[in-house]
Design a protein around this motif. Structure first.
Motif, PDB file in Angstrom:
ATOM      1  N   MET A  29      12.571  -3.965  -7.800  1.00  0.00           N
ATOM      2  CA  MET A  29      12.223  -5.385  -7.854  1.00  0.00           C
ATOM      3  C   MET A  29      10.812  -5.619  -7.319  1.00  0.00           C
ATOM      4  SD  MET A  29      14.430  -6.963  -4.646  1.00  0.00           S
ATOM      5  CE  MET A  29      13.353  -8.316  -4.095  1.00  0.00           C
ATOM      6  N   ALA A  30      10.247  -6.716  -7.745  1.00  0.00           N
ATOM      7  CA  ALA A  30       8.973  -7.187  -7.190  1.00  0.00           C
ATOM      8  C   ALA A  30       9.109  -8.695  -7.023  1.00  0.00           C
ATOM      9  CB  ALA A  30       7.824  -6.843  -8.132  1.00  0.00           C
ATOM     10  N   VAL A  31       8.224  -9.258  -6.201  1.00  0.00           N
ATOM     11  CA  VAL A  31       8.352 -10.679  -5.878  1.00  0.00           C
ATOM     12  C   VAL A  31       6.991 -11.369  -5.944  1.00  0.00           C
ATOM     13  CG1 VAL A  31       9.080 -12.344  -4.110  1.00  0.00           C
ATOM     14  CG2 VAL A  31      10.275 -10.153  -4.295  1.00  0.00           C
ATOM     15  N   LEU A  32       6.971 -12.556  -6.513  1.00  0.00           N
ATOM     16  CA  LEU A  32       5.845 -13.482  -6.386  1.00  0.00           C
ATOM     17  C   LEU A  32       6.363 -14.626  -5.523  1.00  0.00           C
ATOM     18  CD1 LEU A  32       4.742 -13.660 -10.157  1.00  0.00           C
ATOM     19  CD2 LEU A  32       3.822 -12.178  -8.355  1.00  0.00           C
ATOM     20  N   VAL A  33       5.667 -14.905  -4.419  1.00  0.00           N
ATOM     21  CA  VAL A  33       6.221 -15.912  -3.517  1.00  0.00           C
ATOM     22  C   VAL A  33       5.230 -17.038  -3.257  1.00  0.00           C
ATOM     23  CG1 VAL A  33       5.652 -14.520  -1.452  1.00  0.00           C
ATOM     24  CG2 VAL A  33       7.367 -16.302  -1.282  1.00  0.00           C
ATOM     25  N   CYS A  51       5.049  -7.349  -3.273  1.00  0.00           N
ATOM     26  CA  CYS A  51       5.060  -8.819  -3.241  1.00  0.00           C
ATOM     27  C   CYS A  51       3.641  -9.358  -3.266  1.00  0.00           C
ATOM     28  CB  CYS A  51       5.772  -9.288  -1.974  1.00  0.00           C
ATOM     29  SG  CYS A  51       5.843 -11.083  -1.828  1.00  0.00           S
ATOM     30  N   ILE A  52       3.425 -10.358  -4.099  1.00  0.00           N
ATOM     31  CA  ILE A  52       2.127 -11.036  -4.168  1.00  0.00           C
ATOM     32  C   ILE A  52       2.326 -12.486  -3.718  1.00  0.00           C
ATOM     33  CG2 ILE A  52       0.252 -11.787  -5.698  1.00  0.00           C
ATOM     34  CD1 ILE A  52       0.397  -8.746  -5.499  1.00  0.00           C
ATOM     35  N   PRO A  53       1.534 -12.942  -2.723  1.00  0.00           N
ATOM     36  CA  PRO A  53       1.636 -14.346  -2.320  1.00  0.00           C
ATOM     37  C   PRO A  53       0.917 -15.264  -3.306  1.00  0.00           C
ATOM     38  CG  PRO A  53      -0.029 -13.219  -0.997  1.00  0.00           C
ATOM     39  CD  PRO A  53       0.531 -12.188  -1.931  1.00  0.00           C
ATOM     40  N   GLU A  85       9.802 -16.788  -5.901  1.00  0.00           N
ATOM     41  CA  GLU A  85      10.261 -17.774  -4.913  1.00  0.00           C
ATOM     42  C   GLU A  85       9.334 -18.969  -4.983  1.00  0.00           C
ATOM     43  OE1 GLU A  85      10.926 -16.594  -0.762  1.00  0.00           O
ATOM     44  OE2 GLU A  85      10.566 -18.676  -0.150  1.00  0.00           O
ATOM     45  N   ASP A  86       9.867 -20.094  -5.412  1.00  0.00           N
ATOM     46  CA  ASP A  86       9.027 -21.296  -5.520  1.00  0.00           C
ATOM     47  C   ASP A  86       8.830 -21.919  -4.139  1.00  0.00           C
ATOM     48  OD1 ASP A  86       7.658 -23.550  -6.747  1.00  0.00           O
ATOM     49  OD2 ASP A  86       8.746 -23.024  -8.572  1.00  0.00           O
ATOM     50  N   VAL A  87       7.906 -22.830  -4.049  1.00  0.00           N
ATOM     51  CA  VAL A  87       7.651 -23.554  -2.801  1.00  0.00           C
ATOM     52  C   VAL A  87       8.938 -24.265  -2.377  1.00  0.00           C
ATOM     53  CG1 VAL A  87       6.306 -25.437  -1.781  1.00  0.00           C
ATOM     54  CG2 VAL A  87       5.242 -23.897  -3.446  1.00  0.00           C
ATOM     55  N   GLY A  88       9.234 -24.263  -1.075  1.00  0.00           N
ATOM     56  CA  GLY A  88      10.441 -24.920  -0.586  1.00  0.00           C
ATOM     57  C   GLY A  88      10.401 -26.411  -0.860  1.00  0.00           C
TER      58      GLY A  88
END
Ligand SMILES: Nc1nc2c(ncn2[C@@H]2O[C@H](COP(=O)(O)OP(=O)(O)OP(=O)(O)O)[C@@H](O)[C@H]2O)c(=O)[nH]1
Ligand SMILES: [Mg+2]
Length: 199
Positions: A29-33, A51-53, A85-88
């Protein structure tokens, strides 16, 4: 499989991604947050997965251009799951597609069981609802039945799961759900082989 996670601040998105990485049984898995101002979530996730911010500079949601720029920075080795992960925020992200196959909204039990009706677009545009932090159920007034009924009134086809990232309850179901969704995506041929893309 591209999965967008949408929820209020603190509902447990980043924690769920951290525990997911340790339970994928060989899958990758990889994540864009997305975050308004810091890279705190990216620093947490990087301990367990690439992960990339995506720093929005104050904007309350992710947009496709930011996601594309982040995606370009990821190693192009194929991964089985890309999480965004979208903005909270339970409002603005619901109006912005980010290239996801699956939109998963998290609702933690500490937020109350009445949120689907109050923030209907997030629930209407999601395929899946995850009720999170169920380890806290003994301590907060939250009716699972009310939450389910309210959410399904808004979106009758909503797939609903419950879990705790803290105790691990429900995580086997979460992982098998992700695997099933990915298998279905491959069966449809609805994916991009990033290793074959140029640039
Ligand atoms: N009791 C309990 N606490 C949890 C659980 N999952 C997350 N938390 C806690 O909830 C807080 C917020 O978790 P995060 O994962 O940072 O939440 P988030 O949705 O990513 O937050 P933002 O990115 O700020 O929107 C942290 O203190 C976590 O330790 C859970 O399953 N049970
Ligand atoms: Mg987070």
């Amino acid at each position: 499989l591209v999965v967008q996670l949408l929820a209020s601040p603190g509902a447990g998105k980043t924690t769920l991604l951290e525990v997911t990485a340790s339970r994928l049984n060989g899958a990758t898995m990889a994540v864009l947050v997305g975050d308004l101002a810091t890279e705190r979530d990216a620093e947490r996730i990087r301990r367990v997965a690439p992960c990339i911010p995506l720093t929005t500079g104050g904007a309350c949601h992710l947009e496709m251009s930011l996601v594309e720029a982040g995606f370009a920075k990821l190693d192009k080795a194929p991964v089985d799951f890309l999480f965004i992960e979208d903005v909270g925020n339970l409002v603005c992200p619901a109006s912005h597609d980010v290239g996801q196959h699956e939109r998963v909204t998290l609702l933690s039990v500490t937020e109350g069981d009445d949120k689907a009706g109050k923030y209907p677009k997030a629930f209407r545009t999601s395929q899946t609802l995850v009720i999170s932090k169920i380890d806290l159920l003994p301590y907060v007034p939250f009716s699972m039945e009310n939450a389910f009924d309210d959410a399904r009134r808004i979106q009758p086809l909503l797939h609903v799961m419950r879990l705790s990232s803290l105790t691990g309850e429900g995580l086997d179901g979460w992982i098998s759900f992700l695997t099933r969704r990915r298998d279905a995506m491959i069966a449809r041929g609805d994916y991009v082989d990033a290793s074959r893309q140029e640039g």
